[in-house]
Design a protein around this motif. Sequence first.
Motif, mmCIF file in Angstrom:
data_model
loop_
_atom_site.group_PDB
_atom_site.id
_atom_site.type_symbol
_atom_site.label_atom_id
_atom_site.label_comp_id
_atom_site.label_asym_id
_atom_site.label_seq_id
_atom_site.Cartn_x
_atom_site.Cartn_y
_atom_site.Cartn_z
ATOM 1 N N PHE A 66 100.677 -1.540 -94.734
ATOM 2 C CA PHE A 66 101.986 -1.025 -95.100
ATOM 3 C C PHE A 66 102.162 -0.999 -96.620
ATOM 4 N N LEU A 67 101.680 -2.015 -97.315
ATOM 5 C CA LEU A 67 101.770 -2.014 -98.767
ATOM 6 C C LEU A 67 100.972 -0.862 -99.375
ATOM 7 N N VAL A 68 99.787 -0.603 -98.823
ATOM 8 C CA VAL A 68 98.974 0.508 -99.325
ATOM 9 C C VAL A 68 99.681 1.832 -99.077
ATOM 10 N N SER A 69 100.240 2.018 -97.877
ATOM 11 C CA SER A 69 100.974 3.258 -97.588
ATOM 12 C C SER A 69 102.142 3.429 -98.544
ATOM 13 N N GLY A 70 102.894 2.360 -98.768
ATOM 14 C CA GLY A 70 104.012 2.449 -99.690
ATOM 15 C C GLY A 70 103.578 2.796 -101.094
ATOM 16 N N TYR A 71 102.398 2.353 -101.472
ATOM 17 C CA TYR A 71 101.888 2.609 -102.813
ATOM 18 C C TYR A 71 101.480 4.060 -103.010
ATOM 19 N N VAL A 72 100.872 4.684 -101.987
ATOM 20 C CA VAL A 72 100.271 6.001 -102.199
ATOM 21 C C VAL A 72 101.094 7.171 -101.663
ATOM 22 N N THR A 85 108.824 -3.981 -97.353
ATOM 23 C CA THR A 85 107.449 -4.165 -97.804
ATOM 24 C C THR A 85 106.836 -2.835 -98.236
ATOM 25 N N MET A 86 107.054 -1.775 -97.444
ATOM 26 C CA MET A 86 106.469 -0.475 -97.778
ATOM 27 C C MET A 86 107.058 0.076 -99.078
ATOM 28 N N PHE A 87 108.363 0.004 -99.220
ATOM 29 C CA PHE A 87 108.959 0.464 -100.470
ATOM 30 C C PHE A 87 108.613 -0.466 -101.623
ATOM 31 N N GLY A 88 108.274 -1.716 -101.313
ATOM 32 C CA GLY A 88 107.756 -2.596 -102.349
ATOM 33 C C GLY A 88 106.460 -2.063 -102.927
#
Length: 426
Positions: free
Chosen positions: A68-74, A263-266
Amino acid sequence: MQVATLPPPPPTTRPTPRRTRQSWLDALRGFAALVVVFEHSLDPLLPEIRGVISPWFDFGQYGVLVFFLVSGYVVPISLERRGDVRAFWITRVFRLYPLWALAAAAGAAFAVAGVYTTLPGQIADRPWAAALAHLTMLQDLLQVPGVVNVFWTLSYEMAFYLLVTAMFVLGARGTGTRASLAFAVGAPIAGALVPAGLLSRGLGVEAVVAVAAAVLAGGFAAVLAGRPEVRRHGAVALAVLAVALLALNSRVGAWQSLAIMATMFGGTALHHMERSAALRARWGWAICLVPVLAVATAVWLGPGWGMPEADQQAFKWSWSTAMIGAWLTFAAGLALRRRAIPPVLAWLGLVSYSIYLLHPLALQVVRRITVDPSAMSLGVRLAWEAALFAAVVACAALGHRFVERPAQMLGRRLAAERPVKIAQNR
């Protein structure tokens, strides 16, 4: 004597260099996918680890939170960079649905053949509602169990895409930090006030599925084809749908759903901060609150669901340590992003979606063969563990080569037929 001069050569136009893949993100994806495979292999092959470590650390939650963090990042940056909502969704559809359709068909076939666990009764009793919910990829937010157990995370990915699309159309760009904090603060409030599955309990699963599908179709039609004012109305509809389902109808409860969105928007906020010293100075301290609030909410609210007290305490610990571990892992990847990444790790990231969707099917075959782990020695079970990982990676390589890659290439070709429009879908 006059010397003839040659005309100057025409100016050469150099093609814009292609943006190189960020291999560290691929490495994180591949690592996270393998961690999820390991988590799901514990019951049939390594129950000792399940009994000792799982009450304190959930490998599966940790892996998907890294995802989820990677998805939010890219993901939001890819939309902002191209500036074309329709092209973004063309590539997303061809990225997600072909392999998803293969995994869903294989999962249903395995269930009918008795290889996989039987289909949930809700799917068998309401096949049209289950099929429609799955087509939206929002089934976990519509109180419909997935035909393959790992499909639940796709519902949160889809909700995130809807919110990112709405924010882009409405002109709210670069707001990852504020959105992340809003979801993190809203998680304990909604979790304390709203029971899980509130809408489906009051209106019925079929009604919620039908309304959600209609709003989704209408919102997309407006966003992709309407005039500016119509696009804005469509964006609002998509955003309201996503937030309502996350807060009022998720299977895991409002606090956990909103913590996942935070978390994703983080991840989005971290991407913006990486490129702006001013943002880091202003919001760097604030983004650290997101995992802290997520852990505090888990400790305060817990899962509920009628669990015994001991199980609730184990969940609070395992969720909290998984959340902290995911943020620390992503922070380590971010700090090491300029280091050389071994090609095998980057390749695992390329096939990580296939690893994630196809591994439950390979695992069920292993379950059918091994049956009782207590009847096997540790050495034999470790050999089966290695065989499982080898089979999953081989299936993922085939899935990527013959399903994912052709579909992605087709999606890119279709998207490339549209001219690049910077910020014109608002």
